[in-house]
Design a protein around this motif. Structure first.
Motif, PDB file in Angstrom:
ATOM      1  N   SER A 185       0.884  -1.164   0.000  1.00 41.97           N
ATOM      2  CA  SER A 185       0.000   0.000   0.000  1.00 41.97           C
ATOM      3  C   SER A 185       0.924   1.217   0.000  1.00 41.97           C
ATOM      4  CB  SER A 185      -0.846   0.009   1.275  1.00 41.97           C
ATOM      5  OG  SER A 185      -0.001   0.227   2.406  1.00 41.97           O
ATOM      6  N   ILE A 186       0.373   2.407  -0.115  1.00 42.42           N
ATOM      7  CA  ILE A 186       1.218   3.606  -0.056  1.00 42.42           C
ATOM      8  C   ILE A 186       1.903   3.705   1.317  1.00 42.42           C
ATOM      9  CG2 ILE A 186       1.034   6.146   0.164  1.00 42.42           C
ATOM     10  CD1 ILE A 186       1.600   5.164  -2.676  1.00 42.42           C
ATOM     11  N   GLU A 187       1.206   3.312   2.389  1.00 41.86           N
ATOM     12  CA  GLU A 187       1.823   3.312   3.723  1.00 41.86           C
ATOM     13  C   GLU A 187       3.037   2.398   3.730  1.00 41.86           C
ATOM     14  OE1 GLU A 187      -1.493   3.150   3.362  1.00 41.86           O
ATOM     15  OE2 GLU A 187      -2.214   4.869   4.505  1.00 41.86           O
ATOM     16  N   GLY A 188       2.855   1.179   3.201  1.00 37.73           N
ATOM     17  CA  GLY A 188       3.966   0.226   3.147  1.00 37.73           C
ATOM     18  C   GLY A 188       5.101   0.724   2.269  1.00 37.73           C
ATOM     19  N   ALA A 189       4.741   1.300   1.111  1.00 39.03           N
ATOM     20  CA  ALA A 189       5.753   1.809   0.183  1.00 39.03           C
ATOM     21  C   ALA A 189       6.562   2.941   0.813  1.00 39.03           C
ATOM     22  CB  ALA A 189       5.093   2.292  -1.108  1.00 39.03           C
ATOM     23  N   SER A 190       5.913   3.799   1.591  1.00 36.92           N
ATOM     24  CA  SER A 190       6.648   4.910   2.204  1.00 36.92           C
ATOM     25  C   SER A 190       7.624   4.407   3.270  1.00 36.92           C
ATOM     26  CB  SER A 190       5.707   5.982   2.746  1.00 36.92           C
ATOM     27  OG  SER A 190       4.854   5.445   3.702  1.00 36.92           O
ATOM     28  N   ILE A 191       7.283   3.318   3.948  1.00 37.82           N
ATOM     29  CA  ILE A 191       8.207   2.727   4.928  1.00 37.82           C
ATOM     30  C   ILE A 191       9.428   2.154   4.196  1.00 37.82           C
ATOM     31  CG2 ILE A 191       8.524   0.873   6.631  1.00 37.82           C
ATOM     32  CD1 ILE A 191       5.444   1.253   7.252  1.00 37.82           C
ATOM     33  N   VAL A 192       9.187   1.386   3.147  1.00 39.73           N
ATOM     34  CA  VAL A 192      10.281   0.796   2.372  1.00 39.73           C
ATOM     35  C   VAL A 192      11.132   1.906   1.741  1.00 39.73           C
ATOM     36  CG1 VAL A 192      10.851  -0.636   0.349  1.00 39.73           C
ATOM     37  CG2 VAL A 192       9.061  -1.376   1.936  1.00 39.73           C
ATOM     38  N   HIS A 193      10.494   2.942   1.237  1.00 41.66           N
ATOM     39  CA  HIS A 193      11.185   4.088   0.632  1.00 41.66           C
ATOM     40  C   HIS A 193      12.128   4.734   1.644  1.00 41.66           C
ATOM     41  CE1 HIS A 193      11.331   8.411  -0.627  1.00 41.66           C
ATOM     42  NE2 HIS A 193      11.610   7.841  -1.785  1.00 41.66           N
ATOM     43  N   ARG A 194      11.646   4.907   2.861  1.00 40.04           N
ATOM     44  CA  ARG A 194      12.448   5.521   3.915  1.00 40.04           C
ATOM     45  C   ARG A 194      13.653   4.633   4.292  1.00 40.04           C
ATOM     46  NH1 ARG A 194       9.114   5.187   8.246  1.00 40.04           N
ATOM     47  NH2 ARG A 194      10.406   3.652   9.242  1.00 40.04           N
ATOM     48  N   LEU A 195      13.451   3.323   4.277  1.00 44.53           N
ATOM     49  CA  LEU A 195      14.493   2.394   4.728  1.00 44.53           C
ATOM     50  C   LEU A 195      15.587   2.118   3.708  1.00 44.53           C
ATOM     51  CD1 LEU A 195      12.299  -0.329   6.441  1.00 44.53           C
ATOM     52  CD2 LEU A 195      13.784   1.310   7.576  1.00 44.53           C
ATOM     53  N   LEU A 196      15.221   2.076   2.434  1.00 45.20           N
ATOM     54  CA  LEU A 196      16.192   1.663   1.417  1.00 45.20           C
ATOM     55  C   LEU A 196      17.006   2.841   0.911  1.00 45.20           C
ATOM     56  CD1 LEU A 196      14.192  -0.945  -0.673  1.00 45.20           C
ATOM     57  CD2 LEU A 196      15.826  -1.342   1.162  1.00 45.20           C
ATOM     58  N   PRO A 197      18.321   2.665   0.874  1.00 40.28           N
ATOM     59  CA  PRO A 197      19.205   3.756   0.457  1.00 40.28           C
ATOM     60  C   PRO A 197      19.215   3.970  -1.046  1.00 40.28           C
ATOM     61  CG  PRO A 197      20.486   1.774   0.860  1.00 40.28           C
ATOM     62  CD  PRO A 197      19.056   1.456   1.229  1.00 40.28           C
ATOM     63  N   GLY A 198      19.595   5.173  -1.439  1.00 39.89           N
ATOM     64  CA  GLY A 198      19.861   5.496  -2.837  1.00 39.89           C
ATOM     65  C   GLY A 198      18.767   5.111  -3.802  1.00 39.89           C
ATOM     66  N   LYS A 199      19.121   4.312  -4.785  1.00 36.88           N
ATOM     67  CA  LYS A 199      18.197   3.986  -5.877  1.00 36.88           C
ATOM     68  C   LYS A 199      17.599   2.582  -5.742  1.00 36.88           C
ATOM     69  CE  LYS A 199      19.056   7.889  -7.880  1.00 36.88           C
ATOM     70  NZ  LYS A 199      18.200   8.956  -7.436  1.00 36.88           N
ATOM     71  N   LYS A 200      17.747   1.936  -4.602  1.00 38.47           N
ATOM     72  CA  LYS A 200      17.238   0.571  -4.425  1.00 38.47           C
ATOM     73  C   LYS A 200      15.733   0.507  -4.655  1.00 38.47           C
ATOM     74  CE  LYS A 200      18.931  -2.737  -2.615  1.00 38.47           C
ATOM     75  NZ  LYS A 200      19.123  -3.913  -3.444  1.00 38.47           N
ATOM     76  N   LEU A 201      15.307  -0.457  -5.462  1.00 42.33           N
ATOM     77  CA  LEU A 201      13.896  -0.714  -5.784  1.00 42.33           C
ATOM     78  C   LEU A 201      13.199   0.463  -6.456  1.00 42.33           C
ATOM     79  CD1 LEU A 201      12.338  -2.717  -2.813  1.00 42.33           C
ATOM     80  CD2 LEU A 201      13.024  -3.582  -5.014  1.00 42.33           C
ATOM     81  N   ARG A 202      13.974   1.438  -6.938  1.00 42.34           N
ATOM     82  CA  ARG A 202      13.384   2.661  -7.477  1.00 42.34           C
ATOM     83  C   ARG A 202      13.319   2.672  -8.999  1.00 42.34           C
ATOM     84  NH1 ARG A 202      14.652   3.624  -2.490  1.00 42.34           N
ATOM     85  NH2 ARG A 202      14.631   5.575  -1.395  1.00 42.34           N
TER      86      ARG A 202
END
Length: 160
Positions: free
Chosen positions: A65-82
């Motif tokens: 979900s967007i909530e989950g995505a924002s957590i992963v976004h915050r945790l992963l550095p640089g361009k990971k999964l982006r």
């Protein structure tokens, strides 16, 4: 498997594998609850009544979900999964529209088609989450066609 601590341990393991070591505990904190299928498999993981992720029936991996995505976004550095899209495409992707190959300006080269990705703008602002449809090399080589099937954009979430 029938108790929540076993389920929590299992979903954290899957998240660590799918999104990177250490993300499971952050994505699914203590107190996470589960919505189960008829066969007692975890379908959705919720926290504070909000859906964080849904398990895909075909492989058990998570869609965010967007909530989950924002957590992963915050945790992963640089361009990971982006998947980074151009400024002219950003408003459409943010509204939940498909991200097309010609608008992708950068992409994590380690991604694989079918994976859950975070779509951001050049400033790494989270726009949406979705499923990558092509390999990174195909996305960068093509000028036409869909690159990411956007599941939900941040703008569509704000309107709820």
């Amino acid at each position: 498997m029938n108790n929540d601590s076993e389920r929590l341990s299992r979903v954290r393991m899957i998240a660590d594998y799918q999104f990177g070591k250490g993300t499971g505990k952050e994505l699914f904190p203590d107190g996470s609850t589960f919505q189960l299928s008829r066969t007692k498999r975890v379908r959705q993981v919720l926290y504070s009544g909000k859906r964080i992720a849904t398990a895909r029936a075909k492989d058990g991996f998570f869609t965010l979900s967007i909530e989950g995505a924002s957590i992963v976004h915050r945790l992963l550095p640089g361009k990971k999964l982006r998947v980074v899209v151009s400024d002219d495409a950003a408003p459409f992707v943010e509204a939940g529209k498909t991200a097309f190959a010609k608008h992708v300006i950068e992409i994590d080269p380690e991604l694989r088609a079918g994976e859950e990705v975070l779509i951001t703008d050049k400033k790494d602002r989270l726009l949406a989450t979705g499923q990558l449809l092509l390999s990174p090399s195909e996305v960068l080589a093509l000028d036409t066609g869909a690159a990411v099937d956007v599941r939900v954009g941040t703008a569509s979430k704000r309107e709820e």
